[in-house]
Enzyme design. Structure first.
Site, PDB file in Angstrom:
ATOM      1  N   GLY A 247      -1.813  -1.513   3.590  1.00  0.00           N
ATOM      2  CA  GLY A 247      -2.525  -1.064   4.792  1.00  0.00           C
ATOM      3  C   GLY A 247      -1.744  -1.188   6.072  1.00  0.00           C
ATOM      4  N   PRO A 285       1.953  -2.382  -0.066  1.00  0.00           N
ATOM      5  CG  PRO A 285       3.938  -2.734   1.108  1.00  0.00           C
ATOM      6  CD  PRO A 285       3.118  -3.274  -0.021  1.00  0.00           C
ATOM      7  NE  ARG A 323      -2.350  10.464   6.795  1.00  0.00           N
ATOM      8  CZ  ARG A 323      -2.413   9.987   8.017  1.00  0.00           C
ATOM      9  NH1 ARG A 323      -1.672  10.519   8.972  1.00  0.00           N
ATOM     10  NH2 ARG A 323      -3.206   8.998   8.300  1.00  0.00           N
ATOM     11  CB  CYS A 352      -9.473  31.165   6.278  1.00  0.00           C
ATOM     12  SG  CYS A 352      -8.337  32.538   6.275  1.00  0.00           S
ATOM     13  CD  GLU A 353     -11.687  25.248   5.470  1.00  0.00           C
ATOM     14  OE1 GLU A 353     -12.493  24.662   6.223  1.00  0.00           O
ATOM     15  OE2 GLU A 353     -11.882  25.448   4.269  1.00  0.00           O
TER      16      GLU A 353
HETATM   17  N1  LLP Z   1      -3.639  -0.831  -2.352  1.00  0.00           N
HETATM   18  C1  LLP Z   1      -4.778  -0.175  -2.600  1.00  0.00           C
HETATM   19  C2  LLP Z   1      -5.710  -0.738  -3.564  1.00  0.00           C
HETATM   20  C3  LLP Z   1      -5.051   1.027  -1.941  1.00  0.00           C
HETATM   21  O1  LLP Z   1      -6.182   1.663  -2.198  1.00  0.00           O
HETATM   22  C4  LLP Z   1      -4.112   1.557  -1.026  1.00  0.00           C
HETATM   23  C5  LLP Z   1      -4.372   2.809  -0.321  1.00  0.00           C
HETATM   24  C6  LLP Z   1      -2.925   0.845  -0.810  1.00  0.00           C
HETATM   25  C7  LLP Z   1      -2.718  -0.358  -1.486  1.00  0.00           C
HETATM   26  C8  LLP Z   1      -1.850   1.312   0.124  1.00  0.00           C
HETATM   27  O2  LLP Z   1      -2.278   1.400   1.433  1.00  0.00           O
HETATM   28  P1  LLP Z   1      -1.249   1.772   2.595  1.00  0.00           P
HETATM   29  O3  LLP Z   1      -0.249   0.664   2.693  1.00  0.00           O
HETATM   30  O4  LLP Z   1      -0.594   3.045   2.233  1.00  0.00           O
HETATM   31  O5  LLP Z   1      -2.071   1.924   3.808  1.00  0.00           O
HETATM   32  N2  LLP Z   1      -4.864   9.231   2.453  1.00  0.00           N
HETATM   33  C9  LLP Z   1      -5.038   8.261   3.520  1.00  0.00           C
HETATM   34  C10 LLP Z   1      -4.711   6.859   3.071  1.00  0.00           C
HETATM   35  C11 LLP Z   1      -5.519   6.431   1.888  1.00  0.00           C
HETATM   36  C12 LLP Z   1      -5.134   5.056   1.399  1.00  0.00           C
HETATM   37  C13 LLP Z   1      -5.772   4.773   0.084  1.00  0.00           C
HETATM   38  N3  LLP Z   1      -5.449   3.494  -0.446  1.00  0.00           N
HETATM   39  C14 LLP Z   1      -4.194   8.679   4.710  1.00  0.00           C
HETATM   40  O6  LLP Z   1      -3.509   9.692   4.643  1.00  0.00           O
HETATM   41  O7  LLP Z   1      -4.235   8.012   5.753  1.00  0.00           O
END
Ligand code: LLP
Length: 422
Positions: A247, A285, A323, A352-353
């Site tokens: 995250g 991450p 995104r 087309c959105e």
């Molecule tokens: N661990 C789990 C269990 C997760 O569900 C996720 C992301 C991560 C790790 C990695 O998170 P990150 O470090 O990438 O923030 N499509 C969205 C993001 C969805 C994230 C889903 N889970 C976007 O484009 O912002």
């Protein structure tokens, strides 16, 4: 011409866009592809991973969240640096293994793992199947029994922490479908302890959401995780790891965002303060490991001026990068051939959105020929679709200043063939 070797995006002395230390236009020519095309800087990805791994002393486990970008060239690069993988499907698990990630560095999350996916994880002997409900524990046990194996399970805890990010990517609060609520943890451990032939509880994990700008919510959820770990150990049980989740946000040019190493430090300090430093520290991450090292290049189709507005239509749309449409994300868009300058244009795609809109960007008075959409290495290509009869974008991988891999789109021709078969 270049001032030093810079990972990611930069400008040369004439103002042209440079990526992975090469002029972007040159990279496209070397790859022999048109637009829209994603370009990735494998050296940048490598150096980012090294910095994070250097922050976390052993025993640690950095599990790259494969969902952020599942290109084999990227997963292999990260695996060669020593990262593990966080996977959320059987296919991602198979990909990680095929890319050389050792099974004991793989964790699997997901609220709805199928029986088949659970079996793959058990047979591979991964580090932890991170279970998200008491109901799922029963299913993992049943699959392990059928295979005559013992499954390594970790509890994904829902710490009831709300992060400051887009609602669609907040996962650690009470109303989210993710993780086991604190009130159900006792029942979950009892369930695991009741099945010693098929289950062994090895860890605790959490993931409270994505794109966090500060470490506050991460620290709050980490406190809860450490309490849960201590309670488990106080019952005379063993644990191998605490996985604090991913995250970590990236700075899209809007201001300061905590660096990945700051999140890692928070996790490290928590383990120490709670006297848990003998446990392996996990983080998972995705975005921060690849996001800044990807660029989406698009060509300008035409401007459209009228009613006091000016738009620029580009040949990348929400099907290539969803995104902005899905989360209201603003990715910097800059001319390829010269730096951004006064004169805002609304940049939109051909789909087309009305939500096929990348926001306002300083492209200057004269429309450029091509544009670069920055920080698109994560959740870009992996979320692309062929909506509106558009093919998937191309992907180009750069390492050591050279194009080392090109993944060409089958384009709208491929789409046509597939739709005719339906
Ligand atoms: N661990 C789990 C269990 C997760 O569900 C996720 C992301 C991560 C790790 C990695 O998170 P990150 O470090 O990438 O923030 N499509 C969205 C993001 C969805 C994230 C889903 N889970 C976007 O484009 O912002």
């Amino acid at each position: 011409m270049l001032s030093g070797r810079m990972p990611g995006f930069a400008r040369d002395s004439l103002g042209a866009a440079v990526f992975a230390a090469r002029p972007v236009s040159e990279l496209l020519a070397e790859a022999g592809v048109a637009t829209p095309t994603y370009i990735y800087d494998l050296d940048g990805i490598r150096s980012g991973a090294r910095e994070l791994l250097a922050t976390l002393p052993a025993p640690h486990a950095v599990a790259y969240a494969v969902k952020a970008n599942s290109a084999a060239s990227i997963v292999r690069t990260l695996a060669s640096e020593g990262t593990g993988a966080d996977v959320v499907s059987g296919a991602e698990l198979e990909l990680a293994l095929l890319c050389g990630v050792p099974s004991d560095r793989i964790v699997m999350s997901g609220v709805g793992k199928s029986d088949h996916e659970i079996e793959l994880a058990i047979v591979a002997g991964i580090r932890g199947i991170q279970v998200e409900s008491v109901e799922e524990i029963a299913r993992v046990s049943a699959r392990a029994r059928a295979l005559n194996r013992r499954a390594r399970v970790a509890l994904r805890v829902n710490p009831n922490v709300l992060i400051d990010s887009h609602a669609h990517i907040a996962t650690g609060h009470d109303a989210a479908k993710f993780g086991i609520p604190l009130a159900d943890l006792d029942a979950a451990w009892q369930r695991i302890d009741a099945e010693p032939d098929t289950l062994v509880g090895v860890g605790i994990s959490s993931h409270v959401g994505s794109n966090m700008g500060t470490t506050e919510a991460y620290a709050a959820s980490g406190e809860v995780l450490c309490d849960v770990a201590r309670a488990r150990l106080a019952h005379g049980k063993t644990l191998e790891y605490v996985n604090f989740g991913g995250g970590f946000g990236i700075d899209g040019g809007t201001g300061s965002v905590a660096a990945p190493r700051e999140f890692a430090q928070v996790a490290r300090e928590l383990l120490t303060r709670h006297g848990l430093e003998q446990l392996s520290l996990g983080v998972e991450p995705g975005r921060s490991m690849v996001g800044p090292y990807g660029l989406l290049v698009a060509s300008v189709i035409q401007p459209k001026v009228g009613r006091g507005r000016r738009w620029i239509m580009i040949d990348a749309g929400m099907n290539d990068l969803i995104r902005p449409a899905l989360y209201g994300a603003l990715h910097r868009i800059e001319p390829l051939e010269r730096p951004p300058s006064e004169g805002a244009w609304r940049v939109v795609g051909p789909v087309c959105e009305s939500s096929d809109d990348f926001g306002e960007h300083p492209l200057g008075d004269r429309p450029p020929e091509q544009v670069a959409i920055r920080d698109t290495g994560a959740y870009g290509f992996v979320m692309a679709s062929e909506y509106n009869g558009r093919g998937l974008p191309n992907e180009v991988f750069v390492e050591g200043g050279r194009v080392v891999k090109v993944s060409r789109s089958s384009g709208s021709k491929g789409w046509l063939e597939r739709r005719l078969q339906a």
